[in-house]
Write an enzyme that holds these catalytic residues in place. Structure first.
Site, short mmCIF file in Angstrom:
data_model
loop_
_atom_site.label_atom_id
_atom_site.label_comp_id
_atom_site.label_asym_id
_atom_site.label_seq_id
_atom_site.Cartn_x
_atom_site.Cartn_y
_atom_site.Cartn_z
N VAL A 155 0.86 -1.20 0.00
CA VAL A 155 0.00 0.00 0.00
C VAL A 155 0.89 1.24 0.00
O VAL A 155 0.47 2.31 0.43
CB VAL A 155 -0.98 0.01 1.20
CG1 VAL A 155 -2.04 -1.05 1.04
CG2 VAL A 155 -0.24 -0.14 2.53
N ALA A 156 2.11 1.08 -0.48
CA ALA A 156 3.07 2.19 -0.55
C ALA A 156 3.00 2.82 -1.94
O ALA A 156 2.05 3.54 -2.26
CB ALA A 156 4.47 1.68 -0.22
N ARG A 157 3.98 2.55 -2.77
CA ARG A 157 4.01 2.99 -4.16
C ARG A 157 4.47 1.81 -5.01
O ARG A 157 5.28 0.98 -4.58
CB ARG A 157 4.97 4.18 -4.34
CG ARG A 157 4.41 5.51 -3.85
CD ARG A 157 3.25 5.98 -4.72
NE ARG A 157 2.75 7.28 -4.34
CZ ARG A 157 1.75 7.48 -3.49
NH1 ARG A 157 1.17 6.44 -2.92
NH2 ARG A 157 1.34 8.70 -3.22
N ASP A 182 -2.28 -2.59 -3.78
CA ASP A 182 -3.14 -1.49 -4.24
C ASP A 182 -2.42 -0.63 -5.26
O ASP A 182 -3.04 0.24 -5.86
CB ASP A 182 -3.57 -0.65 -3.04
CG ASP A 182 -4.58 0.43 -3.40
OD1 ASP A 182 -5.54 0.10 -4.12
OD2 ASP A 182 -4.40 1.59 -3.00
N GLU A 187 1.54 1.52 -13.64
CA GLU A 187 0.19 1.66 -13.12
C GLU A 187 -0.68 2.41 -14.10
O GLU A 187 -0.37 3.55 -14.45
CB GLU A 187 0.23 2.41 -11.77
CG GLU A 187 -1.06 2.38 -11.02
CD GLU A 187 -0.92 2.89 -9.60
OE1 GLU A 187 -1.47 3.99 -9.35
OE2 GLU A 187 -0.27 2.25 -8.77
N HIS A 203 -5.47 1.13 -6.92
CA HIS A 203 -4.99 2.34 -6.25
C HIS A 203 -6.15 3.14 -5.66
O HIS A 203 -6.36 4.31 -5.98
CB HIS A 203 -4.17 3.21 -7.21
CG HIS A 203 -3.24 4.13 -6.48
ND1 HIS A 203 -2.08 4.61 -7.04
CD2 HIS A 203 -3.29 4.68 -5.23
CE1 HIS A 203 -1.46 5.41 -6.18
NE2 HIS A 203 -2.18 5.47 -5.08
N VAL A 204 -6.87 2.49 -4.77
CA VAL A 204 -8.04 3.12 -4.14
C VAL A 204 -7.84 3.30 -2.64
O VAL A 204 -8.80 3.55 -1.91
CB VAL A 204 -9.31 2.29 -4.40
CG1 VAL A 204 -9.68 2.32 -5.87
CG2 VAL A 204 -9.14 0.85 -3.92
#
Length: 306
Positions: free
Chosen positions: A221-223, A246, A251, A270-271
């Site tokens: 859940v970072a990048r 995520d 992306e 990515h939510v």
């Protein structure tokens, strides 16, 4: 003339913030619009824009640029000179922690597999690891990491937190970054909640994945670029690890990418921070910034000056 001129990216935010405090004028100005001949005291950016889009601020005079995102990787490379950039602290952390827990629970209880089987009318009774009595290695003790830790607290896990340096805080022990190699093999679940910078780009590579316990779950859940996508694909294909993420790199992933369909992989688009309460949290931050500027105080959450 108003004491403060505040530009927001859309009419919906303008309406939510109305009426503004005395002396404050709200206007709508979208990134990419022709520059206004007026100087904005506070300019709020749209949500979910890439750093290269900040070039659209060229020619627009603004005292403070307020993002709606928490991460600011790449901003210093693209923000035009003369700007102060603030990120959205306390807007996304709780929701991202919530999603991290959801990804963990779904993966550890086989929810994606059950949903797939249900579409075929199949009663697919299987035993999955679950979350209770698992060891969770959490990399990152910032806002998101803290929210993940708080949400894991009731789930009877052994939580190993890692930060830049060893210390003790109100949540307990924080291990030093140098301890990661020793801790990785002990973890059933590894959660990434670190910022993206030169020290974390490509952090999860072949050697990192090889050090994880067999069958362990990697949660990102970072990048996206914190993980070497090719290395992760190899490790998942070999059945070495599972993944719930995520964010990805690139992306979004191309439709034909293997990670979409590999067993043991769960991807959300990515939510992490994009929930119904986000607008209320963002509005609160804008109001706080307006109050500070009206008072003659510096804005909060300044992360980049160009």
């Amino acid at each position: 003339m108003p004491d403060l001129l505040v530009a927001v990216p859309d009419a919906a935010m303008r309406d939510r913030l109305s009426p503004p405090p005395p002396g404050v004028e709200l206007v709508v100005w979208a990134l990419g619009s022709p520059p206004s001949d007026r100087r904005f005291d506070l300019l709020v950016l749209p949500y979910m824009i890439g750093a290269p889009s900040l070039g659209g601020l060229a020619g627009q005079d603004a005292a403070v640029v307020q993002a709606q995102m928490l991460g600011y990787d790449g901003v210093a490379d693209h923000l035009p000179a003369g700007n102060v950039y603030c990120n959205a602290v306390d807007v996304h952390e709780a929701a991202t922690g919530e999603l991290a827990l959801a990804l963990i629970l779904a993966s550890q209880r086989g929810i994606p597999e059950f949903v797939t089987a249900a579409r075929d009318g199949e009663w697919a009774h299987e035993r999955y690891p679950g979350l209770a009595m698992q060891t969770v290695l959490l990399l990152g003790t910032g806002g998101v990491g803290r929210q993940v830790a708080l949400r894991l607290a009731p789930f009877d896990v052994e939580l190993l937190r890692v930060g830049r340096s060893a210390r003790t805080d109100d949540l307990g022990t924080v291990h030093a970054w140098d301890d990661v190699d020793e801790l990785l093999p002990k973890a059933d679940i590894v959660v990434l909640a670190v910022p993206l910078d030169d020290s974390t780009r490509g952090l999860v590579d072949d050697s990192f994945l090889a050090a994880m316990a067999p069958g362990a779950l990697l949660v990102n859940v970072a990048r996206g670029p914190v993980v070497d996508t090719a290395a992760l694909t190899r490790a998942v294909t070999a059945g070495r690890v599972r993944a719930a993420m995520d964010v990805t790199d690139p992306e979004p992933l191309p439709p034909e990418h293997a990670l979409w369909t590999l067993p043991g992989v769960l991807i959300s688009p990515h939510v992490g921070g994009d929930v119904g309460s986000m607008s209320r949290r963002m509005d609160r931050l804008v109001r706080e910034q307006v109050a500070l500027l009206l008072d003659g105080s510096p804005p909060k959450n300044v992360v980049v000056r160009t």
